[in-house]
Every structure is written in C-alpha cells, then in structure tokens.
Design an enzyme around this catalytic site. Structure first.
Site, PDB file in Angstrom:
ATOM      1  N   SER A   1       9.312   6.569  -4.772  1.00  0.00           N
ATOM      2  CA  SER A   1       8.080   6.247  -4.059  1.00  0.00           C
ATOM      3  C   SER A   1       7.498   7.468  -3.380  1.00  0.00           C
ATOM      4  O   SER A   1       6.278   7.609  -3.240  1.00  0.00           O
ATOM      5  CB  SER A   1       8.347   5.194  -2.981  1.00  0.00           C
ATOM      6  OG  SER A   1       8.286   3.897  -3.485  1.00  0.00           O
TER       7      SER A   1
ATOM      8  N   HIS B   1       5.716   1.293   4.501  1.00  0.00           N
ATOM      9  CA  HIS B   1       5.849   2.095   3.291  1.00  0.00           C
ATOM     10  C   HIS B   1       4.506   2.663   2.835  1.00  0.00           C
ATOM     11  O   HIS B   1       4.404   3.829   2.450  1.00  0.00           O
ATOM     12  CB  HIS B   1       6.458   1.187   2.213  1.00  0.00           C
ATOM     13  CG  HIS B   1       6.830   1.838   0.928  1.00  0.00           C
ATOM     14  ND1 HIS B   1       5.947   1.973  -0.127  1.00  0.00           N
ATOM     15  CD2 HIS B   1       8.002   2.360   0.501  1.00  0.00           C
ATOM     16  CE1 HIS B   1       6.566   2.547  -1.139  1.00  0.00           C
ATOM     17  NE2 HIS B   1       7.809   2.802  -0.785  1.00  0.00           N
TER      18      HIS B   1
ATOM     19  N   ASP C   1      -0.051  -0.548  -2.254  1.00  0.00           N
ATOM     20  CA  ASP C   1       1.211  -0.549  -1.522  1.00  0.00           C
ATOM     21  C   ASP C   1       1.203  -1.661  -0.474  1.00  0.00           C
ATOM     22  O   ASP C   1       0.555  -2.697  -0.680  1.00  0.00           O
ATOM     23  CB  ASP C   1       1.430   0.823  -0.884  1.00  0.00           C
ATOM     24  CG  ASP C   1       2.878   1.257  -0.884  1.00  0.00           C
ATOM     25  OD1 ASP C   1       3.661   0.652  -0.121  1.00  0.00           O
ATOM     26  OD2 ASP C   1       3.227   2.194  -1.624  1.00  0.00           O
TER      27      ASP C   1
END
Length: 629
Positions: A445, A258, A194
């Site tokens: 996600s 994120h 990520d």
C-alpha cells in the site's frame, strides 16, 4: 488539538519513536514475519451479486426480468436461505458504471451455495458474466507512530529524520530531491481510492485535496446514517470493536487512517516547516472513499474507478476533476474478475493510468486482485536496503517496485526499521477521538503511491514543456524502462519487476528531445535494456522481430552477456554495435533451437549494442537480459 495536549506531545516524541509496533487495519503483519493474514476466501460469502446482462436481451432493459434470472438460477441450484429454508429472491439495487447490475439476495448464503448460484446465473443465455460482490481490503500491514510536531530544522523536519524512502542518501530511497528540481506534479490530479481522508490534518490542508466522493453503499461499512452515496470523502474510521465482525477470525483493531497515509505519500504539504514531505506535492489528490469497516464492496470500488477517471455513474454528479492517475492500495485474495477488469479498462480508455499494490501475502500476485488485472501498473515493495520486503507479493505480473518498508533493521538513517512515514492520527475510532500525527506504515500500500506520484511528476513536466502527456500504456512502459536496478539481488523465484521506481530517470526519459535527422545522426528506434535488469514475459508471433539496445560505457573490462531464456517457442538473437542487425547477419548471432540463446562479447567496446530478438516460431513468456560489469 488543545494547547495542553500539544505541550505534552512535544515531550513524548522520543518515547513514541521507541513504541512497539501496533497493527493497522486490513491484512495484519508482525514485523519480521513474512506471513500476512488475509481474509480467507470462505469468509466472503454474502448477499450481493453483480450480473452483466447481454446487450439486446429483455433482461438488459427490465429490472424485474433481471431479478427473475437470479431467482430462476437459485431455484435450479437449490439455493436456500440459511434460516427457514425458503426460496431465494433478488432485488435490483442499481446499475454500475461498467454497465453491469447489482442485485441483493433475500438473505446471505454460505460460500458453496453462493458460488453455485453465481455459476447458474452465468449459465443463463441472457447473462454475459456474474460475480459475487465480495469485499476487498486496505493493504497496510503494520505501523508505528510519532506525534506531528516540528523539530529544530526549518522545513519538513521528518524528511531528513525519517523519510529514507524519498532521499538520495539511502540505497532504498527514490532520490526525490533531484526530481523536484524538474517537477512537483503541478496541475495533475491523482485519485486515491481508499478509506477516505482526514481533511483537517495540518499537513494535508494546503489546498491539495479536492472534494472527492464517498462511494460506500452500506451504512454498516461506511458508519454513516444512510446507504446513499454522498459528496466528500471524510474517513469515518474503519475500526473493528468485535472479533470476527468482518469474517471468521478477523481481529479487533483500531482505525487505520490508511487513505490519509497513502494520500500523504502522493501530495503531503512540503516545504511548510511541518512534518513530512509528499512526492508530487504540487499535484492535487482526489480522495474517493471505497473502504470502511470490514473493507469495501467490489461494486462500489468498480463504480469509483469509472467515476474517478471521468466516466459516468448513475446518480452521481459528473467528476469535474478526472484523474490522470488512479492509485489503489487495496485488494483481495482472488484473481482478477470481469467486474474489476471492465472498470479498469474503462478508466484506461478515459486516459487514466491505474497503479495498484501487489499485495502483502508473500505469494504470487497472479492470485490477487486487482493486481492480476490487465492494464494496471503493479507495484511490489522494497525495504530500506532496496531488497525485497518480506511480505511483498511477487511474480511475472509485477511491473516495478518502490519503497514499502519493514522487514529490515534500522541502518542509522532514522529509518525506524524502514517504515514509511506520512500523515496519520492516533484516534482509535472516530476522527475526533484522537490527535493528528504521523504514522509509520509498511506494505505494498505504501509502495504503490510512490509510483503514482512519480507518474504525476512526469505528466506535469510534459505539459509544462508543451508536450503531450503520456497514454496509460506509454506511462507504464516509461516507468518500467526507467526503473533503477535493485541494489540488493532479488531472487529469481520472487521477481519484483524491472527495478525500483526512479523519478529522475523517468523525467529524463520523458523529456528527452526526439532525434532530429536533419541536424544529427539518429540511431534506430529500440527498447532500452538496463544492465542486469531482466525483461520478462515477452511473446510474439512467428516471424516477428523486436529491437532492443543497451549502452555500454567506456572502461568495461568484463564481458557483455546477452541471453534469452524460459517460456515456450523458438527465438534467435542477433547483435550489432552501433547499428541495427539484420536477422541472421548481426556482428554476433545465437540461433540455437528453443529459447536458450547466449551471446558473449569479451572486452566490449564502448557504444550502443542493438539486440534483435527474432521469432523463429511463435513464443511466449521469454526473458531477455543483458549484463556487463
């Protein structure tokens, strides 16, 4: 965070909960709108190509020869630099962990020119395949935020207040509390590929983070001082200060953090009287940074997949903590390519279960990568009601679903319109430009790490029981077979897999003691059918057989209906109660031409109904379903 800032934030919590949604990095969403912007395919033109040369060729051993193949293809295709019209040259950058090579062109080409060039490269007899080194993006569409401060409850105050997705008292939750009585994921490593991690976040600093690695090889993308890969996986921020910086029409946006949010779903510190809980909070997270400003290159992602699984990547130290599970909450708007597939196959061969997000475009997952690759567990997103999230990709390739949030009104459970709450930051740019807090995101996600974490619970429980861990194929089958039925009907045109991930059922199935024929009567081995949950995409050669079973409890008054439908070829159905049916000689049989078979058993007796699917002719893409009241 300063003490003054802390005191101000305590007073601001209630106001923050009511803030309008902000946009997250990567694909963007307006909550309530099913359209999620993806970078257009034409935006991915660039100056890097990935080429796999055939074993035994001169090009497979000579970097100069590798470059000549690309330059010759450029000459044949008429590729020219955008400025000046000169011939295109190529420089060898490195060899990838999958055995392919990355080459940089002397200048960017437009999309048409780059695709033409890649076709010419692939046509060379010395080349196995050629792929554009495109960028993929994080798949977190939208967020809200609240500050990271303990409330009045003694442990993980946001668990009861906001984490509807983990609890038992919500139709969209996964019932994690009951699973924690059995396993918390101890001893298992989950790699999160990520944007990297915020290692100083107070709810991510309990020892769950391994050192990780930064695989980004472009200083523009990484925001580091060098193109070199470096140890550690610090998230430097993925903000975009200039519109169209990444592609035509790309927005100005703040950093998303994120990777920290995704890692928090897997293993955020739990029962520490702070913030929120993680699902496999006894597991360790291996953060691997592959995304930064404007996403991340395919070549870097492929190397990271191989390395995370324990494979070898030139120039990178061996991974001392190979991951049993790899989570990828990222993707791009193109079908799976040879580079992704080769990297995934390597990871699976190394024993890693690869879990990926389906994507956020409300479209068929077959057109998105890596979700359209083989050997991955593809996860769709559900909302707080347990129904389909409006943005979630769908299709026959989706294996199962998990809470992704968004797209539904707050039901009174503190659901914030159903956002998924985990660790984050309000820093708009660099990690030190703001304060640690908790962020509510919505997207596939967010769904994917739910499934990765449940896989960690299962592997840990098996080892604790002195049982062998599951292979990636066995894990995929377990997760799909143990998923619970959707509490809200999913339209047949937008399938989201077998159901919502169920950690309790997964653990029960994994830990079930095999039948011992010396001490008990054992039934035939069969694949479990769940009530009202279709099994899709079945195929078989002519003459093949497959045995399924569904348990009907006492008190069922309505009929038991068993059907096959769709696809091509010809199958028949044969059903018997508490015994394996013989082909053509079951208690109930359906032998129509084609695949549309129906068996209806009125007022079925309690017991196990065995269903034999027999291939009269080779068949493919058939759906099998059993239903009772």
């Amino acid at each position: 965070m300063s003490m003054k800032r802390k005191s101000l934030l305590c007073a601001a919590i209630a106001a923050a909960i009511g803030m309008p949604a902000a946009f997250a990095a990567g694909p963007q969403a307006v909550i309530g709108d099913s359209k999620i912007a993806q970078p257009p395919a034409a935006a991915q033109a660039g100056a890097r190509v990935i080429v796999k040369y055939r074993d035994g060729s001169l090009e497979s051993t000579s970097n100069m020869a590798k470059s000549r193949v690309v330059e010759s293809a450029a000459a044949r295709s008429g590729a020219r630099m955008q400025v000046g019209g000169g011939a295109v040259s190529a420089r060898h950058l490195r060899r990838l962990g999958i055995g392919a090579d990355l080459l940089r062109l002397s200048q960017k080409l437009d999309r048409d020119g780059l695709e033409t060039l890649v076709r010419e490269i692939a046509a060379d007899p010395a080349v196995e395949y050629a792929v554009i080194d495109e960028r993929d993006y994080a798949l977190g569409p939208a967020r809200r935020a609240t500050e990271a401060q303990p409330q009045f409850t003694p442990d993980d105050p946001f668990f009861a207040q906001y984490q509807w997705n983990l609890r038992t008292d919500n139709p969209g939750g996964i019932h994690a509390e009951s699973a924690w009585d059995v396993s918390t994921g101890d001893g298992v490593v989950v790699a999160v590929l990520d944007t990297g991690i915020l290692p100083e976040h107070p709810d991510m600093s309990g020892g769950q983070l391994l050192a990780g690695y930064d695989f980004i090889t472009d200083a523009f993308v990484s925001r580091r001082d060098t193109d070199e890969r470096v140890p550690g996986a610090l998230d430097y921020g993925d903000w975009n200060p200039v519109a169209s910086e990444c592609y035509a029409g790309s927005p100005v946006q703040d950093s998303s953090w994120h990777g920290t949010h995704v890692a928090g779903t897997v293993a955020e510190s739990t029962n520490n009287a702070l913030g929120a809980a993680g699902i496999a909070h006894g597991a360790q997270v291996l953060p691997v940074r592959v995304l930064g400003r404007c996403g991340g290159y395919l070549s870097d992602i492929a190397d990271a997949i191989v390395w995370a699984s324990g494979g070898t990547v030139d120039g990178i130290p061996a991974n001392e903590h190979p991951a049993e599970i790899i989570n990828m909450s990222l993707g791009g708007g193109a079908p799976c390519d040879a580079v992704y597939q080769s990297a995934i196959d390597t990871a699976v061969a190394n024993g890693s279960t690869v879990v990926v997000a389906a994507g956020n475009s409300n479209a068929n997952v077959a057109n998105f990568r890596p979700a359209s690759c083989d050997n991955v567990v593809v996860v769709g997103a559900t909302r707080i009601t347990g129904g389909k999230a409006s943005y979630s990709n769908y299709g026959e390739l989706v294996d199962l679903s998990a809470p992704g949030g968004g797209g539904g009104a707050d039901t009174g459970n503190g659901g914030w319109d159903g956002y998924i709450l985990q660790a984050g930051s309000d820093a708009a740019t660099t990690p030190d430009s703001g304060d640690y807090l908790y962020t509510g995101y919505a997207g596939t996600s967010m769904a994917s790490p739910h499934v990765a974490a449940v896989a960690a619970l299962v592997q840990s429980a098996l080892v604790a029981a002195e049982r062998d861990p599951l292979s990636p194929a066995e894990m995929e089958a377990l997760l799909k077979d143990s998923a619970r039925a959707f509490p809200v009907s999913i339209p047949s045109t937008t399938p989201l897999g077998t159901g919502i991930v169920d950690p309790v059922a997964a653990l029960d199935a994994a830990l079930e003691e095999p039948c011992d024929p010396e001490v008990e009567e054992c039934g035939p081995e069969a694949i479990e059918l769940l009530n009202k949950v279709p099994v899709r995409g079945l195929s078989g050669a002519a003459g093949s057989e497959a045995l399924y079973a569904i348990e009907v409890p006492a008190g069922v008054n309505g009929p038991l209906s068993i059907t096959s439908s769709g696809g091509s070829g010809d199958v028949s159905l044969h059903v018997s109660l508490d015994a394996e049916p013989e082909a053509g000689a079951g208690d109930w049989n359906s032998t129509r031409p084609g695949n549309s078979e129906v068996i209806r058993i009125n007022r079925p007796a309690a017991g196990v109904y065995y269903v034999k699917l027999v291939s009269v002719r080779a068949f493919s893409n058939v759906t099998l379903q059993a239903r009772h009241n």
